[in-house]
Design a protein around this motif. Sequence first.
Motif, PDB file in Angstrom:
ATOM      1  N   ALA A  87      24.495  85.956  19.231  1.00  0.00           N
ATOM      2  CA  ALA A  87      25.955  85.914  19.400  1.00  0.00           C
ATOM      3  C   ALA A  87      26.708  86.325  18.127  1.00  0.00           C
ATOM      4  N   GLY A 121      18.815  81.261  30.698  1.00  0.00           N
ATOM      5  CA  GLY A 121      20.217  81.652  30.569  1.00  0.00           C
ATOM      6  C   GLY A 121      20.415  82.921  29.749  1.00  0.00           C
ATOM      7  N   THR A 122      21.656  83.187  29.417  1.00  0.00           N
ATOM      8  CA  THR A 122      21.985  84.412  28.686  1.00  0.00           C
ATOM      9  C   THR A 122      22.912  84.090  27.522  1.00  0.00           C
ATOM     10  N   PRO A 127      26.063  83.584  25.531  1.00  0.00           N
ATOM     11  CA  PRO A 127      27.410  83.275  26.023  1.00  0.00           C
ATOM     12  C   PRO A 127      28.390  84.378  25.633  1.00  0.00           C
ATOM     13  N   HIS A 128      29.449  84.510  26.410  1.00  0.00           N
ATOM     14  CA  HIS A 128      30.454  85.507  26.085  1.00  0.00           C
ATOM     15  C   HIS A 128      31.105  85.153  24.752  1.00  0.00           C
ATOM     16  N   ARG A 165      34.091  83.123  24.682  1.00  0.00           N
ATOM     17  CA  ARG A 165      34.015  81.778  25.270  1.00  0.00           C
ATOM     18  C   ARG A 165      32.893  80.971  24.636  1.00  0.00           C
ATOM     19  N   LEU A 166      32.759  81.105  23.311  1.00  0.00           N
ATOM     20  CA  LEU A 166      31.734  80.331  22.633  1.00  0.00           C
ATOM     21  C   LEU A 166      32.157  78.869  22.600  1.00  0.00           C
ATOM     22  N   PRO A 167      31.198  77.971  22.838  1.00  0.00           N
ATOM     23  CA  PRO A 167      31.542  76.552  22.817  1.00  0.00           C
ATOM     24  C   PRO A 167      31.763  76.081  21.382  1.00  0.00           C
ATOM     25  N   SER A 198      23.719  75.657  24.779  1.00  0.00           N
ATOM     26  CA  SER A 198      23.552  75.561  26.234  1.00  0.00           C
ATOM     27  C   SER A 198      22.157  76.012  26.680  1.00  0.00           C
ATOM     28  N   ARG A 199      21.440  76.692  25.805  1.00  0.00           N
ATOM     29  CA  ARG A 199      20.116  77.195  26.184  1.00  0.00           C
ATOM     30  C   ARG A 199      19.013  76.497  25.404  1.00  0.00           C
TER      31      ARG A 199
END
Length: 327
Positions: free
Chosen positions: A231, A274-275, A277-278, A281-283, A290-291
């Motif tokens: 990311a 999963g993939t 994240p955009h 829209r990173l947490p 998340s993964r």
Amino acid sequence: MPEALLEVKELQTSFPTKDGPVPAVNRISFRVGKGETLAIVGESGSGKSVTALSIIGLVDRPGKVTGGEIRMDNRNLLELSGRQMRRIRGSEIAMIFQEPMTSLNPVFTVGSQIAESLRAHQRLTRAEARSQTVDLLRLVGIPDPDKAAHRFPHQLSGGMRQRVMIASALSCQPKLLIADEPTTALDVTVQAQILDLIRQLARRMGMSVILITHDLGVVAEMADRVIVMYAGEIVEEAGAEELFDRPLHPYTIGLMNALPRLHVHQEELYSIQGTVPHLLRLPPGCAFQSRCPAATARCRADKPELAQAADGHKVRCFHPAGKGEIV
Ligand SMILES: Nc1ncnc2c1ncn2[C@@H]1O[C@H](COP(=O)(O)OP(=O)(O)OP(=O)(O)O)[C@@H](O)[C@H]1O
Ligand SMILES: [Mg+2]
């Protein structure tokens, strides 16, 4: 560690969109030593190509380097004019891409394209350029280089075209070769030959290489050092041997486990679900949470820094493998 040829500091590159700037590369720092091969690995969308394009000054508009420094020979490449940067691209840094058809001009013979790039950077007569072209084609292992020089790109196989691209990249005797997935479009045997060629040429010419790949098998074969991107950020950096012996980031371990021939010895084997994240829209907290099988409440609240875990080994994780929690 060898003397640095290239030093990237806090590089930041983003793409403006209607929803805000997409931080494709987010404050990454690394160095490439003279004669060293640095691999950049990570899944699709992690920012590998944008990093490379930032270094050679070819980020697609409207994308733009928005911060940091790229230092080579006491200059910050980001401060150079377009004209100065073009000169550097033709003489000190060369790049080869995945699909050579997109970089070779279909209407000229491969020989004339290489000769033209030779003459753009050196004072050469036509005859000298022609003979150096044939030498280069021979150097990259093209059989019958005299004849091959008269072929058009579409008359060559994918592997031969990639050899032509390498010859063209080498025509300026670069100090740094950036190879962005140079073999993914080729079949496995040809892949190995091309990688072997790059390795031999780098050694012979004392050239530094940045090799971008998602294939950790290739990294094991080729790289001295490795950075793992996720990311838009570096999540782990280490010497290649150290990384394969002691991967620390759960993401790196996941990438390794995805390769059957490279299973690392971990209690729990897992593949990454999963993939990526955009980027808009990173947490909050860790981008990989998340993964991640090791994620805790802390990872959802705080963002880990890239921190030194061992000599020459950095990791961005609160729970690196085998280390317990880093406080
Ligand atoms: N031309 C562009 N316009 C808008 N966004 C872009 C553009 N190029 C890249 N990006 C953004 O930058 C991110 C990183 O892209 P990059 O091409 O560096 O990924 P990569 O790691 O090279 O992936 P791959 O393995 O698929 O080549 C993308 O996910 C995308 O969000
Ligand atoms: Mg890419």
